[in-house]
Design an enzyme around this catalytic site. Sequence first.
Site, PDB file in Angstrom:
ATOM      1  N   ASP A  36       0.830  -1.269   0.026  1.00 59.05           N
ATOM      2  CA  ASP A  36       0.023  -0.030  -0.108  1.00 59.05           C
ATOM      3  C   ASP A  36       0.853   1.414   0.140  1.00 59.05           C
ATOM      4  OD1 ASP A  36      -2.313   1.345   0.054  1.00 59.05           O
ATOM      5  OD2 ASP A  36      -2.666   1.316   2.212  1.00 59.05           O
ATOM      6  N   GLU A  54       2.680   4.688  -4.062  1.00 62.10           N
ATOM      7  CA  GLU A  54       2.599   5.725  -5.331  1.00 62.10           C
ATOM      8  C   GLU A  54       4.157   6.514  -5.653  1.00 62.10           C
ATOM      9  OE1 GLU A  54      -0.996   4.601  -4.297  1.00 62.10           O
ATOM     10  OE2 GLU A  54       0.064   5.963  -2.895  1.00 62.10           O
TER      11      GLU A  54
END
Length: 1127
Positions: free
Chosen positions: A697, A700
Amino acid sequence: MAGNMPKIPYKSDKSRDDDEDYEIVSFEDFCDKSPNCKTDLLTLNDNINYRLCYESDKTAKYRENEGESSSRDLESHTETSLSGPKNVTFKRKLSNSFAPFGRFNGKTNRGPLFSGVIPKPRNEGESSSREHRYQRFSESRNIFQRAWEHFPGMGSGVLGLLLLCALCIGAWWAASGAMGGTWGEEHYRKLWERAHPDNTKKPPTPLTYEKILPEHRYHDHNNLSTKNKGNATEFTRRRDYNKKSYMERTPEILKEMCEKIADNMRFDCFPRGSPNEKDCVNRGCCWNPVTLEQKDGIPYCFFPPQYDTFRFLNMTEDKHSTTVFYEKARPSGYPDDFEFARIDIKYLSDEVVQIKIYDAEHNRYEPPYPEIAMVPKPLTDMKLRVKIPEDGSGIGFKVIRDSDDVVIFDTEDVGGLILSDMMLQLSAVLPTHHIFGLGERRARFMIDMNWQTFALYNRDRKPIENANLYGTHPFYMGIEPGGNAHGVFLLNSNAMDVVVQPAPAITFRATGGVLNLLVMAGPTPAAVLQQYTAILGRPALPPYWALGFHLCKFNYLSLNATRDVWKRNRDAGIPFDVQWNDIDYMKNRNDFTYDEERFAGLPDFVDELHKEGMRYVMIIDPGISASQKPGTYPPYDRGIEMDVFIKNNTNQPLLGKVWNEGLTVYPDFTHPNATAYWVEMLTAYYKKVKYDGVWIDMNEPSNFVDGTAVGHCGPEVLPYRPHMDPLATHTLCADAKHHGGLHKDLHNIYGLLEARATNYALSEIRGKRPFIISRSSFAGLGRLAGHWSGDISSAWHDMRMTVPELLNFAIFGVPLMGADICGFTGDATPELCRRWMQLGAFYPFSRNHNSDTSKDPASMGAAVVRASRRALRLRYRLLPLYYTLFWRAHVFGGSVVRPLFFEWSDNEAVYDIDDQFMVGPYVMVTPILTEGATYATPYFPGSQLWYNIVDGAFLAKNTTRNVTEDQTVAVKGGAILPLQEPPVHGPVSTSNTRSSPMQLIVIPSDMNKAFGELYWDDGDSPNTYDEKKYSHIEFYLNRTNLTSVVKWWGYGVPPINNITVFAQPAVTGVTYNDYPCEKPRCQYAYIPKTKVLHIYNINVSMDKAINIQWSYKQNKRVAGTFTRLSG
């Protein structure tokens, strides 16, 4: 002089067919003139200079001044050029020129070109087949020449020496005149008249034509270039860059041209900033503000036709590739334009062509992953061709499908080709308004072509419309009129905008890198996906248990709370395979730790899950705490020792902030030590907790501060800023340093690189198939991991939008996809959660995940429990089908969940449907997505009948109808589905379901035929298909005869105990392997209301072919041929 020139070797090893239009000739051959020949060396030099100046310059000028279309007499010669020495300048290399009489003269801007081929005239009635049509200038030497060469005596030698001197002086004079520009216009005119005595009024203009790929010729481009045809020398000569080299148009002409451009064909010339008439006109563009009645989005400042930012230089090709060179013609308005651009066109397979546009003089960043694979088979039947105007009449290319001549990507003089350091733009006209893809985005599945702009730069943000989200996929699939499909992928990992307009057309605007296009021919949607995944990598085959139901929650806060949720859902009869933990299991939210107080006993709990046949998945964020005491936190200490953290602009580890206490550093997954570091950390934690999968997770990567928590980012200099916040927003500085480059280049593939390292680590640690779910994504993620749609809300709209997201990732090649069932943030009503469980039970990746408020099925009340149990039990019945579809995607590049147009691409009515989806080619899911609704109204397309998969009742055919919650899963005629009924009592998981007997559902087509298949292996070991440790069985129905064919048997499959056949008239008898179906080995029953035949209490082993028949009252035991149906 000629005697000192090296001969060019003839490529005698090539076949006659490969190069039959040309004959290689050397300089000596041209200088070899007979005494009777009127053309001496001086005249030959006249000929060369005449061609240089008159037939290139003059014809080009003539075209511009007179405006006549370009043409050339077919019997006119074709010019060639000899390449120069290898240590010449880049511009000389591009020209492929050879200077027989001197070097390049910058004063005249004329590059020497040696033309040495003349076409033979074709006689009347001569065959039009390909043959040698070229001869040398000179004729064969006659008897006087040979006598002169062998005449003995000193006198002849002296005389020969004097003649040689005279020839050299003449050659010097001729070359000096050509290079110094001293020959006048009248001289060239006379030369032309001598060469064209039949037509002295005006010279013919060069032939304008387009090169069609592939044209299989084998030329030695290092020795003799035959591709600079017509007026190519016009563009290869060096120019004075202080002068304007592009086309100047008067304001009146420009205005007239601009007024003819339709609104939908306006390509934005001033896409960012505040366009104004002065700046627009200074760029040579059209200025025409739209009226107030027209919709926003239509550009005020737009490109005129034939906007010549570049011009053609030359082109070379071999059997399966082509290289084109352009040079800059006008400034783009953005800094650091490419002076020279190169286009490499290469066939990666028969169906895929790669077109890469980049700076010919300087290296530029290209993403290291995904690696583009050339399909490992010969190119024998290429489905695409590429047309390039090489006479300078236009810039760009067209990609055309051979089978129907449809231009699927047309960039020729479309918009403005901009190639600069931090702005690369390419526009193309498309053959269809129906395109899909371009994500990650929250929107309807079919793209609205009405002036939409999609920004692509991975961002940690709650999914919303019109914003860049977690992933970047610059890929689209187009469905053309008539139903053919194609695909286009731009392999570029920099921040970009993708603009669509109703022409229909598309524009890519990237802020760096290169323009690396891959075009897929199709012609079916399934074929496009197969071609796309063939070059990016086939999707991974997940472990079988990963297809079960998953349960997770942010902030369980303790192991006791985790255990309670796990137990209450099992006790409620919810089929359930995998328990997860979010970051609250960690100590101080630090990776590779667990809180030994709140989660004391976690290793024992995981062992208990394993004993129950279940699995455990943990979350790992890339951010590593940088605030622990030295020597107390190995993930940080070892990372510093191995030098694997991303650096700031002072070459120190960049410090950000995420969930852990204090500050955070980020692994640099491009560093050579990074994978070893990641394996070491995951191995150390596995020794404590035997996890089965990893959830990556915040990759990005996310940062709670913009750029850096300590120090400052360098200024973001973006001449073109995509439609998004500054690049450092909620992530790292754009100028942060990775081993592989700057963060602005690598940002979009950071999650892909982490997935790659995690995939390798899990394979090494567990020795089983890796299971990974990643939030960040880029093209090619599917071969490494799955994805979920992020932190969505508990809202009806959010549930509705998960279906288009699911379909997008299906065509992106990421079949293991799902969403947080019941929503992650906010409170869900029981009605919303019930409808969402009925939908989410059929996501390929099915997980209920929520934040502070519990929304697991057992916590939402009896109605949600009943609906969840019913939907999930049907899912578990269908898992053999899901698993077979995943295997087919892994091996052949297919999809699991897919849009309806995959099966009915010629039916435009299904293009816009994104609230229904197919599971394979036969099963359709139609969820109820509206608050307060008790039914949905799906469309049942096609010519086959549709039935309720639960009871076999007929639903519809090629129409819409209302369906209740018990009818939302339908199956169409032509299918045979392998199923596995979960246990009726006790907990349900894949462990106990996989050992249960199999069942078959047979749904005849309108021709009383059907097909199905089953792939089966141990469900967890890697490489089972490659190592032949699997079984593959196909099933066929032909009228009333059901048979099987064992394609491969390498792993045991449970026997069949039940067969259900839909849409049957009254049955009077059944035989099983030629024995009557009678107790105790077989029973059957017929249900007249639903017209369903049940054959049960059987024990059919699948390692051998089966043969089951039934008979009707009208015709007993009908047998026929076995025909496989495509699906």
